[in-house]
Structures are given as C-alpha cells and as structure tokens.
Design a protein around this motif. Sequence first.
Motif, PDB file in Angstrom:
ATOM      1  N   ASP A   1      62.466  58.754  69.668  1.00 52.95           N
ATOM      2  CA  ASP A   1      63.673  58.140  69.104  1.00 52.95           C
ATOM      3  C   ASP A   1      64.091  56.903  69.897  1.00 52.95           C
ATOM      4  O   ASP A   1      64.545  55.909  69.316  1.00 52.95           O
ATOM      5  N   ALA A   2      63.937  56.963  71.210  1.00 51.63           N
ATOM      6  CA  ALA A   2      64.291  55.798  72.040  1.00 51.63           C
ATOM      7  C   ALA A   2      63.377  54.632  71.687  1.00 51.63           C
ATOM      8  O   ALA A   2      63.825  53.487  71.541  1.00 51.63           O
ATOM      9  N   GLU A   3      62.090  54.934  71.516  1.00 54.62           N
ATOM     10  CA  GLU A   3      61.134  53.886  71.148  1.00 54.62           C
ATOM     11  C   GLU A   3      61.502  53.264  69.806  1.00 54.62           C
ATOM     12  O   GLU A   3      61.557  52.028  69.671  1.00 54.62           O
ATOM     13  N   ALA A   4      61.800  54.114  68.828  1.00 53.82           N
ATOM     14  CA  ALA A   4      62.150  53.608  67.497  1.00 53.82           C
ATOM     15  C   ALA A   4      63.431  52.769  67.562  1.00 53.82           C
ATOM     16  O   ALA A   4      63.533  51.716  66.916  1.00 53.82           O
ATOM     17  N   ALA A   5      64.407  53.218  68.357  1.00 56.17           N
ATOM     18  CA  ALA A   5      65.678  52.486  68.462  1.00 56.17           C
ATOM     19  C   ALA A   5      65.455  51.123  69.117  1.00 56.17           C
ATOM     20  O   ALA A   5      66.015  50.108  68.684  1.00 56.17           O
ATOM     21  N   ALA A   6      64.596  51.082  70.154  1.00 56.22           N
ATOM     22  CA  ALA A   6      64.329  49.808  70.831  1.00 56.22           C
ATOM     23  C   ALA A   6      63.560  48.863  69.917  1.00 56.22           C
ATOM     24  O   ALA A   6      63.799  47.650  69.915  1.00 56.22           O
ATOM     25  N   LEU A   7      62.650  49.423  69.114  1.00 54.34           N
ATOM     26  CA  LEU A   7      61.907  48.593  68.153  1.00 54.34           C
ATOM     27  C   LEU A   7      62.862  47.954  67.145  1.00 54.34           C
ATOM     28  O   LEU A   7      62.777  46.756  66.861  1.00 54.34           O
ATOM     29  N   VAL A   8      63.771  48.759  66.627  1.00 55.70           N
ATOM     30  CA  VAL A   8      64.731  48.232  65.652  1.00 55.70           C
ATOM     31  C   VAL A   8      65.637  47.187  66.319  1.00 55.70           C
ATOM     32  O   VAL A   8      65.919  46.133  65.730  1.00 55.70           O
ATOM     33  N   ASP A   9      66.039  47.460  67.550  1.00 56.59           N
ATOM     34  CA  ASP A   9      66.873  46.482  68.272  1.00 56.59           C
ATOM     35  C   ASP A   9      66.140  45.150  68.406  1.00 56.59           C
ATOM     36  O   ASP A   9      66.719  44.076  68.193  1.00 56.59           O
ATOM     37  N   ALA A  10      64.845  45.217  68.729  1.00 57.29           N
ATOM     38  CA  ALA A  10      64.062  43.977  68.864  1.00 57.29           C
ATOM     39  C   ALA A  10      63.894  43.282  67.512  1.00 57.29           C
ATOM     40  O   ALA A  10      64.074  42.075  67.390  1.00 57.29           O
ATOM     41  N   LEU A  11      63.559  44.065  66.494  1.00 55.60           N
ATOM     42  CA  LEU A  11      63.342  43.495  65.155  1.00 55.60           C
ATOM     43  C   LEU A  11      64.600  42.822  64.613  1.00 55.60           C
ATOM     44  O   LEU A  11      64.530  41.818  63.901  1.00 55.60           O
ATOM     45  N   MET A  12      65.756  43.392  64.960  1.00 54.74           N
ATOM     46  CA  MET A  12      67.019  42.840  64.476  1.00 54.74           C
ATOM     47  C   MET A  12      67.298  41.457  65.057  1.00 54.74           C
ATOM     48  O   MET A  12      68.167  40.735  64.574  1.00 54.74           O
ATOM     49  N   GLN A  13      66.573  41.106  66.116  1.00 60.35           N
ATOM     50  CA  GLN A  13      66.769  39.783  66.711  1.00 60.35           C
ATOM     51  C   GLN A  13      65.751  38.764  66.179  1.00 60.35           C
ATOM     52  O   GLN A  13      65.752  37.608  66.603  1.00 60.35           O
ATOM     53  N   GLY A  14      64.859  39.198  65.281  1.00 61.62           N
ATOM     54  CA  GLY A  14      63.789  38.306  64.818  1.00 61.62           C
ATOM     55  C   GLY A  14      63.895  37.951  63.346  1.00 61.62           C
ATOM     56  O   GLY A  14      64.945  38.111  62.716  1.00 61.62           O
ATOM     57  N   GLN A  15      62.758  37.516  62.814  1.00 65.76           N
ATOM     58  CA  GLN A  15      62.674  37.027  61.433  1.00 65.76           C
ATOM     59  C   GLN A  15      62.988  38.107  60.400  1.00 65.76           C
ATOM     60  O   GLN A  15      63.551  37.821  59.353  1.00 65.76           O
ATOM     61  N   SER A  16      62.586  39.350  60.727  1.00 66.41           N
ATOM     62  CA  SER A  16      62.703  40.391  59.694  1.00 66.41           C
ATOM     63  C   SER A  16      64.033  41.145  59.776  1.00 66.41           C
ATOM     64  O   SER A  16      64.142  42.259  59.268  1.00 66.41           O
ATOM     65  N   SER A  17      65.036  40.533  60.398  1.00 67.72           N
ATOM     66  CA  SER A  17      66.281  41.278  60.623  1.00 67.72           C
ATOM     67  C   SER A  17      66.929  41.751  59.318  1.00 67.72           C
ATOM     68  O   SER A  17      67.439  42.870  59.254  1.00 67.72           O
ATOM     69  N   GLU A  18      66.868  40.916  58.264  1.00 66.42           N
ATOM     70  CA  GLU A  18      67.525  41.334  57.013  1.00 66.42           C
ATOM     71  C   GLU A  18      66.818  42.534  56.382  1.00 66.42           C
ATOM     72  O   GLU A  18      67.461  43.456  55.889  1.00 66.42           O
ATOM     73  N   THR A  19      65.472  42.511  56.443  1.00 66.18           N
ATOM     74  CA  THR A  19      64.703  43.656  55.928  1.00 66.18           C
ATOM     75  C   THR A  19      65.074  44.926  56.693  1.00 66.18           C
ATOM     76  O   THR A  19      65.303  45.986  56.106  1.00 66.18           O
ATOM     77  N   VAL A  20      65.107  44.814  58.022  1.00 64.79           N
ATOM     78  CA  VAL A  20      65.374  45.985  58.860  1.00 64.79           C
ATOM     79  C   VAL A  20      66.812  46.469  58.647  1.00 64.79           C
ATOM     80  O   VAL A  20      67.072  47.670  58.583  1.00 64.79           O
ATOM     81  N   ARG A  21      67.716  45.514  58.495  1.00 64.33           N
ATOM     82  CA  ARG A  21      69.108  45.908  58.260  1.00 64.33           C
ATOM     83  C   ARG A  21      69.204  46.743  56.969  1.00 64.33           C
ATOM     84  O   ARG A  21      69.828  47.806  56.951  1.00 64.33           O
ATOM     85  N   ALA A  22      68.530  46.263  55.927  1.00 65.56           N
ATOM     86  CA  ALA A  22      68.608  46.957  54.635  1.00 65.56           C
ATOM     87  C   ALA A  22      67.853  48.288  54.670  1.00 65.56           C
ATOM     88  O   ALA A  22      68.289  49.274  54.080  1.00 65.56           O
ATOM     89  N   ALA A  23      66.715  48.297  55.378  1.00 67.70           N
ATOM     90  CA  ALA A  23      65.859  49.484  55.322  1.00 67.70           C
ATOM     91  C   ALA A  23      66.263  50.557  56.317  1.00 67.70           C
ATOM     92  O   ALA A  23      66.037  51.744  56.086  1.00 67.70           O
ATOM     93  N   VAL A  24      66.844  50.151  57.450  1.00 70.21           N
ATOM     94  CA  VAL A  24      67.141  51.128  58.500  1.00 70.21           C
ATOM     95  C   VAL A  24      68.649  51.249  58.740  1.00 70.21           C
ATOM     96  O   VAL A  24      69.219  52.338  58.622  1.00 70.21           O
TER      97      VAL A  24
END
Lengths: 151, 362
Positions: A94-117
């Motif tokens: 869970d920590a790994e998944a949370a850190a991945l999402v935190d990183a993704l939210m700072q990049g190009q795919s942030s809108e996708t991740v926001r909507a999907a996660v």
Amino acid sequence: MKDTSDENAPRKAWMSLLAKAPEGRIAALLHAAMDPPKFTWLRPPEIGSAMVRARAGGTGAPFNLGEVTVTRCALTLETGEIGHAYIQGRSKADAEAAALVDALMQGQSSETVRAAVLAPLEGEASAARATRAAKAAATKVDFFTMTRGED
Amino acid sequence: MYVAVKGGERAIENAHAWLAEERRGDTSVAELSIAQIKEQLKLAVDRVMAEGSLYDPDLAALAIKQSRGDLIEAIFLIRAYRTTLPRFGATEPVGTSTMACDRRISATFKDLPGGQILGPTFDYTHRLLDFKLAADGDVPEAPTREVTQHEVPHVTEFLNREGLIEEAPRDDTPPPDLTREPLEMPADRALRLQALTRSDEGFTLGLAYSTQRGYARNHAFVGELRIGAVAVEMDIPELGFAVEIGEITVTECETVNQFKGSKTEPPQFTRGYGLVFGQSERKAISMALVDRALRWEELGEDNVGAPAQDTEFVLYHADNIQATGFLEHIKLPHYVDFQSELELVRKLRREAGADQVPEAAE
C-alpha cells in the motif's frame, strides 16, 4: 493543524486521502487504469511508528497518547517525479502504491490518475463516513416533555 | 540470586508444543481468523491497543489469538513488538473537537449542539444472555437517519461563557515520554496522562471507583463522552508540510467536578480528562476521574491521603506489564535464594533452641 501554503494544499489533500485508503484499494484502482510505471526506490518501504499526541482537556498541553504503526517509502519515476508515502499500518504494498500515485499526480498523467484513483477513493471514503454518520444520527435522542399530572 | 542451571530444554520445548496444540483446541471446530477477532472481538482488540500503547488492530488481533484470549499476555506481546519499531516522529495533537462521532453524550446538559448520540452502546440493554447469538444469525442493517448537524463542538467550548468551568488553555510544551525516559517523580500532568491512558483498565477502574466512594473529594459528572474517528496528522520533514497519515478511533471523556475553590483558584467546576485508543468508555471515564484526583496539588486542594491522590502509588502500579512481570517472576526458579533462606531459618532455630530440625525437601 499546521498552516500549509496553497501550493502544497492539493498534494497534502491527496496524500491524506491515500494514507486512509483500505488495504489493496489504491493498487487495484491504479492497475485498472494503467500499467504501473517503472520507478527506482529512494527509500524502500520501511515499517515504523509515530507517537500520537493529544491535548489535555482536548485543548490544553500536549501529551503522548500512544504509538501507531506507519509504513513509509519514497520513489522516483523514470520521468523524474518523486513520490512519498506515509501511511498507517504495515502494508508495504500500500505504501508503494500510495507513493506511485503521489509521483504520478505531479506528472503528465495527473488528470487520468485523479479520475481513476483519487476520485473513487474520495467517493468511497465519503460514502463510508456518511453511512456511519447516518447510523449515529439514528441513535440521536429526541427529547419530549411528558405532561405532568398536577398541571 | 540466580545461577545458570542446564537442563529442562526438552521439557520446555514439549511444553510449548502442547501450548500450541491447546491454543488450537479441538480441530473439529473451525479455527479463528485474525479478521474474525478484529471484527467480532473489537473491544478486546481496542483494549490491547490502548494498554499495549500501539494502534494496530491487526497486530492486536494476532496477539489475542496467540495469547489464547489472555489480554494482559496479548498486551505484553504488543509492548514487546513496539520496541522493535523505529519511530518516525510524533504527530500533531489529534483534534477531538472535529471527531466523526459514533457516540456523544453528556450527563450534565440535556440539550446541547450536536445532540445526545447514543451510538452502538451496551447501555439500556437488559444484560440478559441472548441465546440467538449462539446460533448463526443474520443481523439486520442498523437504521439510518439524515444527518442534520455535522458540527459536534465540545461541551466545555460552548457552555463556559460564564467562566464556571476551568479552562484548558493551549500550551505547546513538548511532552515528556515515558517510553523514552524512565517514569520519575514528580510527574507533570502530561506524563500522568500518558501513564494513565496505557494503564490497566481494572486498576484504573478500581481507583476511580474509590474516588467516587469518598477516597478523595472528587464528585464527578460526565460533562461529555465521545467515541469516534479522528485524523492523525504528522509533519513530514522531507516534504516540509504535514499530511494525514491515518485515522484512529478514540474514546474521550471530560468530567466536570465540584470545586469550592482554594487559595489559588476561584470556586468553579474543575475538569478531569480521559482519552484512550479504541472504544472503551469505562477506561476513559476511569482515567478522567483518576486524572482529576491526581490534580489536587496544582488546584491547591488538600491531600486527604487517598490512594488516588498519590501520584507515585498510582503511576508505579498502574502498568499491568510491569506489574505482571514482577509478580510472575517469583514463580521462576529461586532455588538458591530459597536454599539460603532455609539455612538461615535452621540456624535461627538452632540458636533459639528449637529441638528437632526436620529436613526440608529441596
């Protein structure tokens, strides 16, 4: 509560949401939306504790209430974003998944991740909160005054 | 005095093997899962977390299974595990005024903002055994009602306009930590509260009850009792801001106590405070009563010599792991100690002219 500059407020909000997600939920939502990106560890998941504080009388001087288990990690995506996680419990996945999402939210795919996660997590969390609050509300006492015999 | 004695290894191994078998019990009965303990023996899990001083329901459930339901043994397991964890830091003080309340009652004020919310309580049950639970049964979903009031302020926040209740002004002194420094006297309130929140429920209840029966003038009303979830927020140094790292369930009790004033304080209601991990109002109320009794000195009250006013007595005997460790160690081999005592008694008897000295079994 500490003051947080506006710049950090969105990140603070999503990290807080991720920290409270049910076990396995972040990874399930993320994997359903995309192949997880490659990353390298800055700090592999580590289990430890945090001392929870409280205030005497709710508002007075702080005291140590007891510890809570916490898992933390930090990682870097191939695209350079750095993700952190500090989450309650002992789930390294869970920590790994949370850190991945935190990183993704700072990049190009942030809108996708926001909507999907983030959006589903937020929806599920507020639904769970609302259900509990509604059950509590059903146990709220409605006082009524009995007519006194001598009146 | 202890001397190393070899032997007993096989007996110990076999004892542990038998313990494992007895723990499992009759194998024709389904084995308990950690999830079952966590979900269905939640109040036991809460007690183990509170007195184990570590909030982790899965670990507490595991400890209960391992200890065969001996909660003090389970608390011991949690305390031991806790010492293996690196500590990442301390959290911001939890905000109990923004708690998502499952339960919130006041025994002093009937009509209060937020209302009297009973929650999932044993109160008003008939305390008759429910044989339906012995059979499998589906539980109907609990009724719900529209939530009309989201804010549930603390009773003392809005009922103190006249200044009749003692204030708890904000203070940011870093608290002492008895898990890092040995507990020493005099203990300030922060240290007392830390010791009380992890103290044995039975011991704390007994002391609190003693204050109600007159051993320390301490007539307490439950100003407010609330149970619910609070967010836990911690400053993350590498980020430079605080984030919520999780959410915990706590029980909070504020008592208001009669106080006729002292040389330093005006007549007003004073307060006792209880806050514990999980759902445990018996413990939270007990903690608040004992906290209030221990505050006699700072309020300028008389020490009437009651046990609950004696900080050293209370704090040094409230920890069930320390207590059980010292108590139970006397069952371990003391052969040499006892041998020397035996020699001493024989010598004294000879000197006192006692005739026959019977040979004692060794």
